[in-house]
Design a protein around this motif. Sequence first.
Motif, mmCIF file in Angstrom:
data_model
loop_
_atom_site.group_PDB
_atom_site.id
_atom_site.type_symbol
_atom_site.label_atom_id
_atom_site.label_comp_id
_atom_site.label_asym_id
_atom_site.label_seq_id
_atom_site.Cartn_x
_atom_site.Cartn_y
_atom_site.Cartn_z
ATOM 1 N N ASN A 1 -24.376 -38.596 -2.244
ATOM 2 C CA ASN A 1 -25.435 -37.476 -2.791
ATOM 3 C C ASN A 1 -25.626 -37.638 -0.975
ATOM 4 O OD1 ASN A 1 -26.132 -35.914 -4.428
ATOM 5 N ND2 ASN A 1 -25.999 -37.916 -5.191
ATOM 6 N N LEU A 2 -25.545 -39.058 -0.205
ATOM 7 C CA LEU A 2 -26.427 -39.666 1.250
ATOM 8 C C LEU A 2 -24.957 -38.806 1.807
ATOM 9 C CD1 LEU A 2 -28.047 -40.467 2.882
ATOM 10 C CD2 LEU A 2 -26.235 -42.430 2.716
ATOM 11 N N SER A 3 -23.472 -39.133 1.646
ATOM 12 C CA SER A 3 -22.673 -38.572 2.101
ATOM 13 C C SER A 3 -22.485 -37.023 2.531
ATOM 14 C CB SER A 3 -20.994 -38.324 1.522
ATOM 15 O OG SER A 3 -20.810 -39.898 1.023
ATOM 16 N N ILE A 4 -22.826 -36.185 1.102
ATOM 17 C CA ILE A 4 -23.276 -34.560 1.153
ATOM 18 C C ILE A 4 -24.481 -34.314 2.162
ATOM 19 C CG2 ILE A 4 -24.072 -32.737 0.353
ATOM 20 C CD1 ILE A 4 -21.344 -33.150 -0.760
ATOM 21 N N THR A 5 -25.499 -34.973 1.974
ATOM 22 C CA THR A 5 -26.561 -34.717 3.429
ATOM 23 C C THR A 5 -26.147 -34.808 4.820
ATOM 24 O OG1 THR A 5 -28.140 -35.803 1.050
ATOM 25 C CG2 THR A 5 -28.991 -35.616 3.765
ATOM 26 N N VAL A 6 -25.595 -36.273 4.614
ATOM 27 C CA VAL A 6 -24.943 -36.257 6.429
ATOM 28 C C VAL A 6 -24.232 -35.544 6.686
ATOM 29 C CG1 VAL A 6 -23.698 -37.860 8.112
ATOM 30 C CG2 VAL A 6 -25.388 -39.391 6.201
ATOM 31 N N LEU A 7 -22.851 -35.051 5.908
ATOM 32 C CA LEU A 7 -21.981 -33.879 6.141
ATOM 33 C C LEU A 7 -22.433 -32.654 6.932
ATOM 34 C CD1 LEU A 7 -18.890 -34.007 6.349
ATOM 35 C CD2 LEU A 7 -19.274 -32.250 3.705
ATOM 36 N N ILE A 8 -23.535 -32.111 5.922
ATOM 37 C CA ILE A 8 -24.574 -31.337 5.678
ATOM 38 C C ILE A 8 -24.915 -30.814 7.541
ATOM 39 C CG2 ILE A 8 -26.099 -29.499 4.772
ATOM 40 C CD1 ILE A 8 -24.937 -30.202 2.166
ATOM 41 N N LEU A 9 -25.360 -32.091 7.690
ATOM 42 C CA LEU A 9 -26.548 -32.061 8.927
ATOM 43 C C LEU A 9 -25.989 -31.909 9.443
ATOM 44 C CD1 LEU A 9 -29.355 -34.741 7.691
ATOM 45 C CD2 LEU A 9 -29.632 -32.335 8.066
ATOM 46 N N LEU A 10 -24.625 -32.564 10.109
ATOM 47 C CA LEU A 10 -23.519 -33.131 11.492
ATOM 48 C C LEU A 10 -23.376 -32.056 11.438
ATOM 49 C CD1 LEU A 10 -22.389 -36.671 10.774
ATOM 50 C CD2 LEU A 10 -24.762 -35.828 12.145
#
Length: 550
Positions: free
Chosen positions: A57-66
């Motif tokens: 979930n953290l990977s999805i969050t960071v990916l969408i933000l970046l």
Amino acid sequence: MTEGSPGRVRSSAMPNSSDSLFLLLEGLTVGSSCPSGPSLLVFLFLLLVYLFVVISNLSITVLILLKRSLHQPVYLLYLNLSINDLLGNTTVIPRLLVDLLRPASLRHIHLYSCVVQAFFTLMFSTTGHTILMIMAFDRYMAICSPLRYSAIMSGRTMVKLTVWAWSIAFLFVSVLLGLTLRLTRCRYLVSGLYCNNASLFKLSCENTYINNVYGLFFTVILFSSSIGSIVVTYTKITVVCLMSKSASLNRKALQTCSTHLFSYLLFLCSGLLIIIFHRFPHLVQERKFITVMYHLLPSSINPLIYGVQSKDIRRSFSELMRKGSWDICPTSSYVVCGPGEGVKPCPSKCPLEIEHGKWGLLVRVVQSLITFFTHLFSTTGHTILMIMAFDRYMAICCPLHYSAIMSGRTVVKLTVWANVSLFKLSCENTYINNIYGLFFTAIVFSGSIGSIVVTYTKITVVCLTSKSASLNRKALQTCSTHLFSYLLFLGCGMLIVIFHRFPHLVQERKFITIMFHLLPSSLNPLIYGVQSKEIRRSFSALVSKVSFFS
């Protein structure tokens, strides 16, 4: 899974003590009432699943933000869903894991901590439904009104819908817990795996009629609006697909809606099963199992569903892994900007900064922080080892003055001095910085090596002139471990400095750099833990107290 021993857990009368704000949490007990082999297996399983939930979930969050290309309504909804999953699981699972290693009689929790946990678990459940409702509306607009989709699902609309999803949940949950907190407590045993509204108002002996009525109203409103919105939107989508002769439209609808519908039904059924099992008090273990699955199963499957289903997320993740993890601009003059590309001058701007536009500043700040803390680790390691050498010198050469000189205030001053020595470093790659870097390195190494040589020379002189076997044995025991740790840290650091002068030895420098971080940090706890009787004794006492190996 079996319950804890009745004699330890089932007593629920309020104790006559000043610690009435502390409650006893029932938690999860596997096998006997004390931690045992099965409980450790369950602990490891839940820990691995929880780590997967956090990382995915953290990977999805960071990916969408970046990635600016993912700043679209559907992916921003995925972002909200991942944040909600992180929030819900982090509130519950770490506490559950800790309680698994404790006897049932020691699972105390403060009332305020219990209320906070209940609040965020309710927010997790409620916000999960509101976000999935918005996702259903987004799918409806994308399939049934594709020409008006961009105009209706604009950035402003997404902000409004996101605020609505979280604020509605906050309002309903605040009222629900406010009605519970007004009640006085006459019990202290919190039934269930974690604190929730039902377990909190069951602690009271007052009339909970208002709580039951509002709780029923809240549940009916949430589930009816959630199920109703899903039924309406998917009925309209089905009608449009049946009337349409476009194979691409039907394929798109099947692809996007099937994943959302599966995620929604999984979340809905898990929540409904918990409510149903609450009506059967004798099915305690089944309810606990469903509760754990309610938190972990949807949260671990959602990133896989949306990550595998979405081509944009797969493409962005592949690009980030292929480029972003290598394109780093440190303070040195050379950088490896890709696997197998060798060493080349660092560009004026990092590729990530060029690629992400307005996120470039954020990426730059993160890279600077990584560089900063890497240098801080190296420098503070030397300064702390210098202070340890001085401490050994005072303990062996001036034992009568040791307590007076190495007081608590002195240790605090030395610790502050050890950690502020790097704050003047700059992260710019300029001539002045190179000069200062050379000066800084010379000062650190000369000060470190000089202090070690001086203190150990004096310690050696004292030991050679002393006729006390106990003093010599103490000096050998304490100084040998410190000296080994220092030489290991110094040797790795010196090798990194030396290998930086040979740009063609890239792989060797990388290996030494990894060893510089991992080797001393992994050996230090073993060295000082095995060498110190006090640490061994304290650890044994702690293990026996919590019955970790019983």
